[in-house]
Design a protein around this motif. Structure first.
Motif, short mmCIF file in Angstrom:
data_model
loop_
_atom_site.label_atom_id
_atom_site.label_comp_id
_atom_site.label_asym_id
_atom_site.label_seq_id
_atom_site.Cartn_x
_atom_site.Cartn_y
_atom_site.Cartn_z
N GLU A 500 25.89 25.69 40.85
CA GLU A 500 24.86 25.77 40.29
C GLU A 500 23.08 25.50 41.68
N ILE A 501 23.84 24.96 42.60
CA ILE A 501 23.01 24.67 43.42
C ILE A 501 22.52 26.04 44.32
N ASN A 502 23.42 26.20 44.94
CA ASN A 502 23.26 27.98 45.21
C ASN A 502 23.16 29.28 44.22
N ALA A 503 22.84 29.21 43.21
CA ALA A 503 22.12 29.94 41.89
C ALA A 503 20.91 29.56 42.71
N LEU A 504 20.36 28.70 42.28
CA LEU A 504 18.94 28.31 41.77
C LEU A 504 18.50 28.80 43.93
N LYS A 505 19.47 28.45 44.32
CA LYS A 505 19.30 29.49 46.23
C LYS A 505 18.79 30.15 46.47
N ASN A 506 19.91 31.03 46.41
CA ASN A 506 19.78 32.48 46.28
C ASN A 506 18.18 33.00 44.84
N ARG A 507 18.00 32.24 43.97
CA ARG A 507 17.11 32.93 42.76
C ARG A 507 15.52 33.03 43.93
N VAL A 513 11.03 37.33 48.24
CA VAL A 513 11.62 38.35 47.96
C VAL A 513 10.38 39.27 46.70
N LEU A 514 10.34 39.25 46.21
CA LEU A 514 9.91 40.07 44.03
C LEU A 514 8.47 39.54 44.31
N GLN A 515 8.33 37.96 44.54
CA GLN A 515 6.95 37.93 44.27
C GLN A 515 5.98 37.14 44.69
N GLY A 519 5.26 30.74 42.85
CA GLY A 519 6.50 30.04 41.55
C GLY A 519 7.14 29.44 42.75
N VAL A 520 7.14 29.48 43.82
CA VAL A 520 8.74 28.54 44.28
C VAL A 520 7.98 27.06 43.91
N SER A 521 7.60 26.65 43.79
CA SER A 521 7.26 25.31 43.47
C SER A 521 8.49 25.03 42.66
N SER A 522 8.54 26.01 41.01
CA SER A 522 9.33 25.57 40.09
C SER A 522 10.56 25.56 40.29
N PHE A 523 10.49 26.40 41.23
CA PHE A 523 12.41 26.67 41.65
C PHE A 523 12.84 25.51 42.68
N LEU A 524 11.65 24.84 43.21
CA LEU A 524 11.96 23.42 44.30
C LEU A 524 12.14 22.29 43.42
N GLN A 525 11.45 22.17 42.53
CA GLN A 525 11.70 21.64 40.74
C GLN A 525 13.40 21.12 40.60
N ALA A 526 13.47 22.91 39.71
CA ALA A 526 14.07 23.14 39.38
C ALA A 526 15.69 22.26 40.14
N LEU A 527 15.37 22.67 41.92
CA LEU A 527 16.43 22.32 42.82
C LEU A 527 16.78 20.64 43.06
#
Length: 596
Positions: A500-507, A513-515, A519-527
């Motif tokens: 799960e952690i590896n998938a979030l880091k890859n996402r 790259v795309l955006q 929106g990076v902060s939401s991934f940090l919260q999920a991480l």
């Protein structure tokens, strides 16, 4: 007369050795008791857990396979970062293993010293029972003055009062023998002077050598009865040794639990410290993105999580200290009194599966558990006590033989009187008996009934102990299988959390790259949330591994093989006060579960 004296003595001893009364229950050796009492249980185990037949129904075969835990390990524990950190060379300058701690415990533990005194205390009962047959030396002396009126002129002559002065001294030795025979030999010296006209010589010296023999013929007769206390003392000493083994196993089991509890506490502290580092990185990055896309609430959320885990580190450090002190309290090694931080754990947790046979474990427990050994010995002792009460139901009938050799001289010639003891003719003799029997004999009957009930109680207690032992073995085996299955399940949870952690880091990389930076902060919260889950899965993985190791140790205890008692040598030494003490040493230690 001298020949008659020897013949009489021989006859009484022979009669005393003859077993009288109702038939006695046979006092079997311990091995025979074990085989007789466990025969039904061994047969039950052998019949219930037979070897599977070659031809077996598919459903039965599937059930046989299902009880075996899955052995496919998903994770190599020895390659995980926290494992390498805990067992790195830098952190193990002077590691101690469980075997090292066992040795330290045997040498220094105050509680073990308490346990080791139990056999010493009980063994004194053997010497006490032997003391019943020790020779007893006695002596008595004094002065007697008699002044009494008489009504017979033949006693004194013309005087109306009889006056006599006597000095006497008596010394002798008496001893009790195994057949119950009591022999007493004494020498009595007297100097008598009185006012009787018929006393000649006056004053006079008298020396009397007497031999008295009392032989029980019914109650108290026989070697078996009179040596019963000695045999009971030996059995009690053996029971104490089994009790020492049981208590020593319990204490070393506590040492083992404390050891792995400390290991778990240190692993938890290592994981939580790493977790704080990861959250600090996330918190730092979110703060840096406060002007881009990070909300103030997200910043507060990460700060709250960071403070929470820092507080958990404080608690984890306390748990480590408490666990270490608990372990050192069980050991009492002076090496760690002032510097407990030098205690570094060196054992590696066992993570492989070894096949465990239920039938073999059950049979081992019947042979090795000290509780069952104690039960065997207690039943054997109860049989001896029961036989004693059967003898005590009989009347008292004692045969008595007594001989006396007397010498007499005038004035103070005591030496001549002593010599005259053997210069005369045949000795004086007395032959008789003593009989005694209570009319209802309720006291002896009550004791006999009590001993019968006590033996019945001990047999039932043995059966209860046996059932509990077999139950403990079954539960212990199930616990080993369950904890290993949990260990494998925790590995799956750990692998999923890691993915799960590896998938979030890859996402995150992909979204960046795309955006761009939006929106990076939401991934940090999920991480951050996944980090919490990752920490918990790692902790549960370590805990399940420790539980598996403890389950193995508890299985060995339930089998009675936790301590290979033949490898424990006890040496009797003297302390600084000259008192006996046991020093226990482990000659060798082989762990059949973790040696591979």
């Amino acid at each position: 007369m001298h020949k008659f004296f020897y013949y009489s003595l021989l006859a009484l001893i022979i009669v005393g050795c003859t077993p009288y009364g109702s038939p006695k229950e046979e006092v079997q050796p311990v091995q025979e008791y074990r085989e007789e009492l466990t025969e039904d249980y061994v047969e039950r185990v052998n019949n219930k857990y037979k070897e599977p037949e070659k031809k077996q129904k598919p459903q039965q075969k599937q059930q046989q396979v299902d009880i075996k835990p899955n052995r496919d390990s998903l994770v190599d524990i020895h390659k995980l970062w926290w494992y390498k950190k805990m067992h790195s060379e830098e952190s193990k300058k002077a590691p101690v293993t469980l075997k090292d701690l066992y040795v330290k415990t045997l040498n220094h533990s105050n509680q073990v010293k308490v346990f080791s005194d139990i056999p010493i205390i009980r063994s004194t009962g053997i010497q006490e029972a032997e003391g019943e047959f020790d020779p007893v030396i006695y002596a008595e002396g004094g002065y007697n003055r008699v002044n009494e009126p008489v009504g017979n002129v033949l006693k004194t002559g013309d005087d109306n009062d009889f006056k006599e002065n006597e000095l006497y001294f008596e010394a002798g030795i008496k001893k009790k023998f195994s057949p119950g025979t009591e022999v007493q030999v004494s020498e009595k010296l007297q100097r008598i002077q009185n006012n009787s006209e018929f006393t000649d010589p006056n004053p006079q010296s008298i020396a009397t050598l007497s031999v008295s023999i009392i032989q029980p013929l019914l109650r108290g007769a026989g070697i078996e009865y009179n040596e019963s206390l000695y045999r009971l003392a030996k059995i009690d000493s053996k029971i104490a040794k089994k009790e020492f083994k049981r208590q020593l196993e319990t204490h070393l089991l506590e040492v083992t639990r404390a050891y792995w509890a400390l290991y778990l506490a240190q692993a938890s502290l290592t994981l939580r410290r790493e977790m704080v580092k990861n959250i600090e990185d996330i918190n730092r990055e979110i703060k840096q993105r406060s002007e881009l896309d990070a909300l103030q609430s997200e910043i507060y959320h990460t700060e709250s999580a960071l403070a929470f885990h820092r507080a958990r580190i404080i608690r984890a450090e306390t748990v480590v200290k408490n666990s270490r002190d608990r372990l050192l309290t069980l050991i009492n090694d002076p090496q760690y009194i002032y510097d407990s931080d030098t205690l570094v754990l060196g054992d590696i947790p066992f993570t492989k599966w070894n096949d465990i046979e239920l039938k073999k474990s059950l049979l081992q427990s019947m042979r090795n558990r000290p509780e069952l050994e104690q039960a065997y010995l207690q039943i054997r002792a109860s049989t001896i006590r029961l036989n004693m009460t059967k003898n005590e139901l009989l009347p008292i009938l004692d045969g008595i033989v007594e001989f006396a050799f007397t010498g007499l001289r005038a004035e103070n010639d005591m030496g001549g009187a002593i010599g005259d003891q053997f210069a005369g003719g045949d000795p004086g003799a007395r032959f008789g008996f003593r009989f005694e029997y209570p009319i209802w004999n309720r006291k002896a009957r009550a004791r006999h009934t009590r001993r019968q009930v006590e033996k019945r109680q001990l047999i039932n207690q043995f059966k209860t102990t046996m059932e509990n032992v077999l139950f403990e073995v079954k539960v212990s085996i199930r616990e080993v299988e369950t904890t290993y299955q949990e260990f494998l399940a925790r590995q799956k949870a750990f692998v999923a959390a890691q993915k799960e952690i590896n998938a979030l880091k890859n996402r995150r990389v992909l979204e960046t790259v795309l955006q761009g930076n939006k929106g990076v902060s939401s991934f940090l919260q999920a991480l951050l949330q996944s980090q919490n889950n990752y920490l918990e899965t790692q902790f549960q993985l370590v805990k399940s591994m420790i539980d598996y190791n403890l389950a193995i140790t508890n299985l060995k205890r339930s089998e009675g093989t936790f301590l290979s008692f033949e490898n424990i040598e006890t040496v009797i030494e003297e302390d600084e006060n000259g008192l006996p003490m046991w020093r226990t040493v482990i000659n060798s230690y082989e762990d059949k579960y973790t040696s591979k």
